[in-house]
Motif scaffolding. Structure first.
Motif, PDB file in Angstrom:
ATOM      1  N   LEU A 168       0.841  -1.201   0.000  1.00 54.40           N
ATOM      2  CA  LEU A 168       0.000   0.000   0.000  1.00 54.40           C
ATOM      3  C   LEU A 168       0.876   1.252   0.000  1.00 54.40           C
ATOM      4  O   LEU A 168       0.675   2.179  -0.797  1.00 54.40           O
ATOM      5  N   ALA A 169       1.886   1.250   0.900  1.00 56.33           N
ATOM      6  CA  ALA A 169       2.776   2.409   0.980  1.00 56.33           C
ATOM      7  C   ALA A 169       3.501   2.620  -0.340  1.00 56.33           C
ATOM      8  O   ALA A 169       3.572   3.745  -0.858  1.00 56.33           O
ATOM      9  N   LEU A 170       4.031   1.530  -0.913  1.00 60.90           N
ATOM     10  CA  LEU A 170       4.768   1.655  -2.175  1.00 60.90           C
ATOM     11  C   LEU A 170       3.858   2.180  -3.289  1.00 60.90           C
ATOM     12  O   LEU A 170       4.269   3.029  -4.084  1.00 60.90           O
ATOM     13  N   ALA A 171       2.628   1.670  -3.334  1.00 65.32           N
ATOM     14  CA  ALA A 171       1.707   2.115  -4.386  1.00 65.32           C
ATOM     15  C   ALA A 171       1.471   3.616  -4.289  1.00 65.32           C
ATOM     16  O   ALA A 171       1.483   4.328  -5.300  1.00 65.32           O
ATOM     17  N   ILE A 172       1.281   4.105  -3.065  1.00 66.91           N
ATOM     18  CA  ILE A 172       1.031   5.541  -2.890  1.00 66.91           C
ATOM     19  C   ILE A 172       2.270   6.346  -3.279  1.00 66.91           C
ATOM     20  O   ILE A 172       2.173   7.375  -3.963  1.00 66.91           O
ATOM     21  N   LEU A 173       3.443   5.858  -2.875  1.00 65.39           N
ATOM     22  CA  LEU A 173       4.679   6.562  -3.237  1.00 65.39           C
ATOM     23  C   LEU A 173       4.867   6.576  -4.758  1.00 65.39           C
ATOM     24  O   LEU A 173       5.196   7.600  -5.340  1.00 65.39           O
ATOM     25  N   ILE A 174       4.636   5.427  -5.399  1.00 67.67           N
ATOM     26  CA  ILE A 174       4.815   5.347  -6.853  1.00 67.67           C
ATOM     27  C   ILE A 174       3.849   6.293  -7.556  1.00 67.67           C
ATOM     28  O   ILE A 174       4.212   6.997  -8.495  1.00 67.67           O
ATOM     29  N   GLU A 175       2.615   6.345  -7.070  1.00 66.47           N
ATOM     30  CA  GLU A 175       1.614   7.180  -7.723  1.00 66.47           C
ATOM     31  C   GLU A 175       2.010   8.647  -7.714  1.00 66.47           C
ATOM     32  O   GLU A 175       1.722   9.380  -8.650  1.00 66.47           O
ATOM     33  N   GLY A 176       2.692   9.062  -6.620  1.00 69.70           N
ATOM     34  CA  GLY A 176       3.106  10.456  -6.537  1.00 69.70           C
ATOM     35  C   GLY A 176       4.294  10.790  -7.412  1.00 69.70           C
ATOM     36  O   GLY A 176       4.667  11.951  -7.546  1.00 69.70           O
ATOM     37  N   GLU A 177       4.915   9.775  -8.034  1.00 66.73           N
ATOM     38  CA  GLU A 177       6.153   9.997  -8.756  1.00 66.73           C
ATOM     39  C   GLU A 177       5.970  10.300 -10.233  1.00 66.73           C
ATOM     40  O   GLU A 177       6.902  10.663 -10.910  1.00 66.73           O
ATOM     41  N   GLY A 178       4.773  10.096 -10.766  1.00 68.54           N
ATOM     42  CA  GLY A 178       4.560  10.361 -12.180  1.00 68.54           C
ATOM     43  C   GLY A 178       5.366   9.419 -13.059  1.00 68.54           C
ATOM     44  O   GLY A 178       5.359   8.208 -12.851  1.00 68.54           O
ATOM     45  N   ARG A 179       6.091   9.996 -14.017  1.00 71.47           N
ATOM     46  CA  ARG A 179       6.766   9.198 -15.027  1.00 71.47           C
ATOM     47  C   ARG A 179       7.793   8.237 -14.418  1.00 71.47           C
ATOM     48  O   ARG A 179       7.878   7.075 -14.800  1.00 71.47           O
ATOM     49  N   LEU A 180       8.561   8.748 -13.445  1.00 65.82           N
ATOM     50  CA  LEU A 180       9.576   7.914 -12.820  1.00 65.82           C
ATOM     51  C   LEU A 180       8.927   6.722 -12.125  1.00 65.82           C
ATOM     52  O   LEU A 180       9.507   5.641 -12.037  1.00 65.82           O
ATOM     53  N   GLY A 181       7.708   6.911 -11.640  1.00 63.02           N
ATOM     54  CA  GLY A 181       6.999   5.848 -10.928  1.00 63.02           C
ATOM     55  C   GLY A 181       6.866   4.588 -11.756  1.00 63.02           C
ATOM     56  O   GLY A 181       6.986   3.482 -11.230  1.00 63.02           O
ATOM     57  N   SER A 182       6.662   4.766 -13.072  1.00 60.42           N
ATOM     58  CA  SER A 182       6.431   3.572 -13.892  1.00 60.42           C
ATOM     59  C   SER A 182       7.703   2.724 -13.995  1.00 60.42           C
ATOM     60  O   SER A 182       7.624   1.519 -14.216  1.00 60.42           O
ATOM     61  N   VAL A 183       8.876   3.357 -13.849  1.00 62.93           N
ATOM     62  CA  VAL A 183      10.128   2.586 -13.850  1.00 62.93           C
ATOM     63  C   VAL A 183      10.167   1.691 -12.614  1.00 62.93           C
ATOM     64  O   VAL A 183      10.395   0.478 -12.701  1.00 62.93           O
ATOM     65  N   PHE A 184       9.893   2.292 -11.445  1.00 69.49           N
ATOM     66  CA  PHE A 184       9.847   1.495 -10.219  1.00 69.49           C
ATOM     67  C   PHE A 184       8.783   0.403 -10.323  1.00 69.49           C
ATOM     68  O   PHE A 184       9.000  -0.736  -9.916  1.00 69.49           O
ATOM     69  N   GLN A 185       7.644   0.799 -10.877  1.00 66.00           N
ATOM     70  CA  GLN A 185       6.547  -0.145 -11.050  1.00 66.00           C
ATOM     71  C   GLN A 185       7.032  -1.396 -11.785  1.00 66.00           C
ATOM     72  O   GLN A 185       6.840  -2.516 -11.328  1.00 66.00           O
ATOM     73  N   THR A 186       7.711  -1.188 -12.905  1.00 67.49           N
ATOM     74  CA  THR A 186       8.205  -2.321 -13.694  1.00 67.49           C
ATOM     75  C   THR A 186       9.165  -3.173 -12.883  1.00 67.49           C
ATOM     76  O   THR A 186       9.091  -4.400 -12.902  1.00 67.49           O
ATOM     77  N   ILE A 187      10.057  -2.521 -12.139  1.00 65.12           N
ATOM     78  CA  ILE A 187      11.024  -3.279 -11.334  1.00 65.12           C
ATOM     79  C   ILE A 187      10.306  -4.123 -10.291  1.00 65.12           C
ATOM     80  O   ILE A 187      10.565  -5.312 -10.137  1.00 65.12           O
ATOM     81  N   TYR A 188       9.344  -3.502  -9.606  1.00 66.62           N
ATOM     82  CA  TYR A 188       8.656  -4.229  -8.529  1.00 66.62           C
ATOM     83  C   TYR A 188       7.834  -5.398  -9.065  1.00 66.62           C
ATOM     84  O   TYR A 188       7.597  -6.371  -8.361  1.00 66.62           O
ATOM     85  N   PHE A 189       7.351  -5.262 -10.306  1.00 64.54           N
ATOM     86  CA  PHE A 189       6.511  -6.329 -10.860  1.00 64.54           C
ATOM     87  C   PHE A 189       7.331  -7.544 -11.300  1.00 64.54           C
ATOM     88  O   PHE A 189       6.776  -8.605 -11.529  1.00 64.54           O
ATOM     89  N   LEU A 190       8.651  -7.381 -11.466  1.00 66.25           N
ATOM     90  CA  LEU A 190       9.465  -8.473 -12.025  1.00 66.25           C
ATOM     91  C   LEU A 190       9.263  -9.816 -11.315  1.00 66.25           C
ATOM     92  O   LEU A 190       9.127 -10.844 -11.982  1.00 66.25           O
ATOM     93  N   PRO A 191       9.223  -9.877  -9.978  1.00 70.07           N
ATOM     94  CA  PRO A 191       9.087 -11.194  -9.327  1.00 70.07           C
ATOM     95  C   PRO A 191       7.788 -11.912  -9.690  1.00 70.07           C
ATOM     96  O   PRO A 191       7.712 -13.131  -9.555  1.00 70.07           O
ATOM     97  N   ILE A 192       6.756 -11.169 -10.166  1.00 67.90           N
ATOM     98  CA  ILE A 192       5.487 -11.831 -10.489  1.00 67.90           C
ATOM     99  C   ILE A 192       5.683 -12.891 -11.553  1.00 67.90           C
ATOM    100  O   ILE A 192       5.141 -13.987 -11.472  1.00 67.90           O
ATOM    101  N   THR A 193       6.481 -12.555 -12.592  1.00 64.68           N
ATOM    102  CA  THR A 193       6.613 -13.470 -13.718  1.00 64.68           C
ATOM    103  C   THR A 193       7.748 -14.471 -13.521  1.00 64.68           C
ATOM    104  O   THR A 193       7.763 -15.498 -14.172  1.00 64.68           O
ATOM    105  N   ALA A 194       8.697 -14.155 -12.650  1.00 62.41           N
ATOM    106  CA  ALA A 194       9.899 -14.975 -12.561  1.00 62.41           C
ATOM    107  C   ALA A 194       9.567 -16.374 -12.037  1.00 62.41           C
ATOM    108  O   ALA A 194       8.708 -16.551 -11.192  1.00 62.41           O
ATOM    109  N   THR A 195      10.273 -17.356 -12.579  1.00 64.75           N
ATOM    110  CA  THR A 195      10.094 -18.738 -12.141  1.00 64.75           C
ATOM    111  C   THR A 195      10.590 -18.874 -10.706  1.00 64.75           C
ATOM    112  O   THR A 195      11.763 -18.676 -10.420  1.00 64.75           O
ATOM    113  N   LEU A 196       9.697 -19.213  -9.790  1.00 67.24           N
ATOM    114  CA  LEU A 196      10.051 -19.158  -8.379  1.00 67.24           C
ATOM    115  C   LEU A 196      11.145 -20.161  -8.035  1.00 67.24           C
ATOM    116  O   LEU A 196      11.999 -19.881  -7.200  1.00 67.24           O
ATOM    117  N   VAL A 197      11.136 -21.312  -8.689  1.00 67.62           N
ATOM    118  CA  VAL A 197      12.179 -22.296  -8.385  1.00 67.62           C
ATOM    119  C   VAL A 197      13.556 -21.689  -8.671  1.00 67.62           C
ATOM    120  O   VAL A 197      14.483 -21.778  -7.855  1.00 67.62           O
TER     121      VAL A 197
END
Lengths: 293, 276, 390
Positions: free
Chosen positions: A89-118
């Motif tokens: 929740l905190a990260l989402a609010i911080l990212i939202e306030g960042e505008g364009r730069l926020g989407s870079v962080f967004q992409t980084i944070y999303f990386l573990p979603i797709t990664a093969t956990l093993v």
């Protein structure tokens, strides 16, 4: 009923039939089967079985290994869920306030979603390795003692919890960001006129109440995913050291497919189903309230 | 420096720190896969990369660990699962949303119940059935339990419910048969939903460990997760930590690349249920 | 110019769990006539249109075109054209494909429609060529020939509306069914489009049913209007008949939007007396002394007089406020007797004469006034003025 109506019904049946049949055969009937198995002492490979009533369920509370496994699961949930929800929740609010730069962080944070956990669990293991891991190298560079994260019973479960938070944080952040995007901008302007123009005022007056449904949704999803933790245990610790990281799904897997004790495994599966179903009922009712027709 | 600048600095610091922690295992995996064993054991925070070591690591992962075989298995199994799931779930979702057939409430109830049942519950009888049928270590065993996705049916139903009824009525007036409506109107319209669903499904099944672990013991049938796990736990990996990480990179890279390209579709699919 | 056909609805009943039901409708539409179906939302007017098109099943009754029943036919076999409120254009097809769709789906076989076989078969090629010509002709008629290669999402509301109209026209239908086709246009465009629509209908001469909830729209373009409430027909008549002789209070109110003054007959009697020197005071053809229920008149049939002017007796009122409406204004007043709100149309320059709180006398034209049974009486009964058709 006219001709069109009849044709619509026919086509409807035809389109729904494969899905309906397969749901019944692959999911619903086997699940009922598990309910019956849980009342027997059936062992895979044995010729027959006896009905044993609730003995398998009693075992969930008496068998020390299973009890420890359930306790570990709860402990894991307590460690992972609150942190991964509020931090997201905190990260989402911080990212939202960042505008364009926020989407870079967004992409980084999303990386573990797709990664093969093993693969990622193995990478964590290497990073946490006592002799050559990146983390311990950093620790000793700052003058701390090295930690045997995964082989010390005192730290093993907590270490898995850290990996658990790492895995789920990005997904929760994504959900909160989607929730934030649905908040009407006008509400913030109204709040500002009403005197809540600071960050905390905006949060308590607008963001938090508006996000309440999303927060509930995230909480349910997170709890289910924590209860279902399997990969890190299976890959990194095998439940060890000395049972410190044994969790419900891993125990279930071992009872069913290593010891072939179908009765006990089925009782565990039913218990697991109860956890998940209870949480899912909350989730589905939210779905229906928000999204459906 | 104003208060505004200070808070901005604090925000950025937090975001960067979390980003570092998030990227840490990825960096470690890449770094070790590019380094020789002796480099790794020096205990530096980041081992030095070397071309020779990189070739050796990735070569070992591809040749000695049959990683290409795992990738091919994973791609085939995932592809079949997604294809069958869409072919079965999308028509059912359309029927649930728009066609009044007998048994519609029952099917919808079954879907809702099925949404709550995790795979690990039916896994036990399914395993027994597959074992008795002699189908362990087969593609059928890897694919069959997943061909019908309750989540998929639900997602497609929600998607079609919001499709305007007036367009369907117009189509009936214009002489479309019910099948022509499905084929010529619904299929093109459902493209974004299919995309979103397919991406979620691929992520889940490419990375799934539980079920392959149950039904597969032969190396030739392994998917990337179980293959990697097998390689890690074999004595072989201790001597080839670089190769192990190279294997991780190879198994992870396709999906991560896919994600970076199709981020928008994926985000839309994953946040389904929040955007109401 | 199409060969216009007449439409006859007899005893039409539709019963559903979910949609608005229809309780026994009877009416006829003459060949080439333009008839509006007017009513508040949820009155069943859209259901009626869909029942005629065959989109919803009917429970009882019959629908006949030129004396031939179309009840058993599929929607596409009924030779009806339908324009939907949302236009219902196929979103992934170009305008050309949207216009061609009804012809492609009915005149080409599944083989002829497919890209490969459609090119091989000479018959399919002939049909395709003729479809192409008809699309071009229809597009030209509606002045959308420049838009044919765009998709609906790239069009404005007015352009979409014309493409939807084109898709309906291209089938050369017996019946033209329009379900609030103007509702999604902005006000200026709506007025222009509605006269265009009527002109178009006159030109092609198709029998037309036009569903709307906007009484001004219905009055402006219809030959006749069918007024519906709660799944029943309350009145059928020309715009003038409806205006001069509404069948009941609901119809009167609906046609007099936004304001209709409704005053209990008892209060009118007390204010006016029952007779003048010339004889009995009569409203709606009946002596005031015999009237029960309510008296209804429109703001434009009322005037205000000052208390100090000598005048005929009228209703004593107190001014509430005025709303400026350009050359004219609406003066909101309340009866001193029982606080009933009324509205009087005055010249806007007279607003200054009627500040809030001032008392005056309200007169209304007895000839343009209607009498109805009381508010809570059964509205199914025929009103005292005009005739009810149900």
């Amino acid at each position: 009923m006219n001709a069109t109506e009849r044709q619509r019904r026919r086509v409807g049946t035809a389109l729904a039939l494969p899905a309906g049949t397969l749901l019944a055969v692959l999911l619903l009937l086997p699940s009922i089967g598990v309910l019956s198995f849980s009342l027997t002492d059936y062992q895979f490979g044995m010729p027959g079985f006896d009905w044993v009533g609730l003995a398998n369920y009693a075992k969930l509370f008496t068998d020390p290994d299973i009890r420890r496994s359930l306790f570990n699961t709860l402990l894991y949930v307590v460690m992972v869920a609150p942190l991964s929800i509020f931090a997201a929740l905190a990260l989402a609010i911080l990212i939202e306030g960042e505008g364009r730069l926020g989407s870079v962080f967004q992409t980084i944070y999303f990386l573990p979603i797709t990664a093969t956990l093993v693969a990622m669990a193995t990478a964590w293991e290497v990073a946490l390795h006592p002799t050559f891991g990146m983390v311990n190298a950093a620790l000793s560079a700052f003058g701390f003692a090295k930690v045997r994260f995964l082989s010390d019973p005192d730290t093993a479960l907590a270490t898995l919890a850290v990996i658990g938070v790492w895995k789920i944080l990005g997904y929760n952040t994504l959900l909160f960001l989607a929730g934030l995007a649905t908040i009407d901008r006008d509400l913030y302007e109204a709040a500002a006129i009403d005197g809540a123009d600071g960050g905390w005022g905006r949060f308590t007056l607008v963001t938090w109440p508006q996000l309440a449904p999303v927060t509930l949704f995230v909480t349910v999803i997170t709890l289910i995913r924590c209860f279902s933790e399997f990969e890190t245990v299976a890959v990194l610790t095998n439940g060890g050291p000395s049972g410190a990281t044994d969790m419900i799904l891993f125990t279930l897997y071992q009872q069913a497919f290593r010891y072939f004790d179908i009765g006990v495994a089925s009782a565990l599966a039913v218990a697991f189903l109860l956890f998940v179903a209870l949480l899912s009922i909350v989730q589905v009712s939210l779905f229906e309230r928000g999204g459906a027709a | 420096m104003t208060r505004r600048d200070l808070s901005r600095l604090a925000t950025r610091t937090v975001l960067v720190l979390v980003a570092i922690i998030t990227l840490m295992p990825f960096v470690e995996m890449l770094a070790v896969s590019f380094a020789s064993k002796s480099e790794v054991y020096t205990g530096a925070v980041l081992p030095m990369p070397s071309l020779a070591a990189t070739i050796a690591n990735y070569g070992y992962a591809i040749r000695e660990v049959p990683l290409l075989r795992y990738l091919a298995n994973g791609a085939f199994v995932c592809g079949m699962i997604v294809l069958l799931q869409v072919l079965i779930a999308a028509p059912a979702g359309y029927a649930l949303a728009k066609l009044p057939f007998r048994g519609r409430p029952i099917l919808f109830g079954a879907v809702i119940v099925a949404l709550m049942i995790p795979l690990q519950v039916p896994a036990i009888p399914l395993y027994l059935a597959i074992a008795y049928a002699g189908l362990l270590n087969s593609y059928t065993a890897l694919i069959l339990p997943f061909v019908v996705s309750a989540f998929g049916i639900f997602l497609f139903r929600q998607f079609f419910v919001s499709y305007p009824d007036e367009v369907l009525e117009a189509a009936r007036l214009d002489g479309f048969s019910e099948l022509a409506i499905v084929w010529r109107l619904m299929l093109p319209a459902a493209r974004p939903a299919v995309m979103a669903f397919a991406m979620i499904s691929i992520i889940v099944h490419w990375n799934d460990l539980y079920w392959p672990l149950v039904v597969v013991t032969k190396t030739s049938m392994m998917t990337p997760p179980i293959g990697l796990m097998e390689f890690r736990s074999s004595g072989d990996s201790t001597g080839h930590i670089g190769a192990l990480m190279a294997g991780g990179v190879i198994a992870t890279a396709p999906l991560v690349a896919c994600f970076l390209i199709l981020q928008r579709h994926l985000v839309r699919g994953l946040s389904f249920g929040v955007r109401t | 110019m199409v060969q216009a056909k007449d439409l006859e609805i007899e005893g039409l009943v539709c019963r559903y769990a979910t949609t608005m039901a229809l309780h026994g409708l009877d009416f006829r539409v003459a060949a080439g006539e333009f008839v509006s179906i007017l009513g508040p939302s949820g009155c069943g007017k859209s259901t009626l249109l869909r029942a005629i098109a065959g989109l919803v099943p009917t429970t009882e009754g019959s629908i006949r075109v030129e004396g031939k029943s179309i009840d058993g036919l599929r929607p596409s076999e009924r030779a009806v054209a339908f324009v939907f409120q949302s236009y219902a254009l196929y979103p992934h097809m170009t305008c050309r494909a949207n216009l061609a769709a009804p012809l492609v789906m009915t005149e080409l076989s599944a083989f002829g429609r497919s890209a490969v076989f459609g090119r091989l078969s000479p018959r399919a090629r002939r049909v395709q060529a003729s479809i192409g010509e008809r699309v071009a002709a229809t597009a030209k008629q509606l002045e959308i020939d420049g838009l044919l290669d765009r998709r609906p999402a790239a069009l404005s509301g007015g352009q979409r509306q014309r493409v939807a109209l084109g898709r309906a026209l291209i089938r050369e239908p017996d019946l033209f069914l329009l379900d609030e086709p103007l509702a999604n246009l902005d006000a200026a465009l709506r007025n222009r489009t509605r006269s265009d629509l009527r002109a178009l209908q006159r030109r092609i001469g198709a029998t037309t049913l036009f569903v709307t909830h906007d009484q001004a729209e219905a009055m402006a373009i219809s030959d006749r209007i069918i007024v519906m409430f709660d799944g029943r027909i309350r009145q059928i008549g020309t715009p003038d008949e409806l205006y001069r002789a509404p069948a009941d209070l609901d119809v009167a109110r609906f046609l007099s939007q936004p304001h209709l003054n409704v005053v209990p007959a008892e209060i009118v009697r007390r204010a006016l007396g029952e007779r003048t020197r010339a004889g009995d005071i009569r409203i709606g053809g009946r002596p005031l002394s015999a009237i029960e229920g309510v008296v209804a008149f429109r703001p434009e049939h009322a005037t205000m007089a000052r208390l100090d002017e000598p005048a005929l007796p009228g209703l004593r009122v107190r001014v509430d406020h005025a709303e400026h409406g350009g050359s004219e204004a609406n003066l909101f007043v309340r009866l001193v007797a029982d606080d009933t709100p009324c509205v009087v149309r005055i010249a806007s320059r007279a607003i200054a004469d009627w500040p809030s709180g001032r008392e005056g006398v309200l007169h209304f034209e007895l000839d343009a006034t209607h009498v109805f049974p009381g508010e809570h009486a059964d509205m199914g009964e025929p009103g005292l003025s005009g005739r009810a058709v149900a």
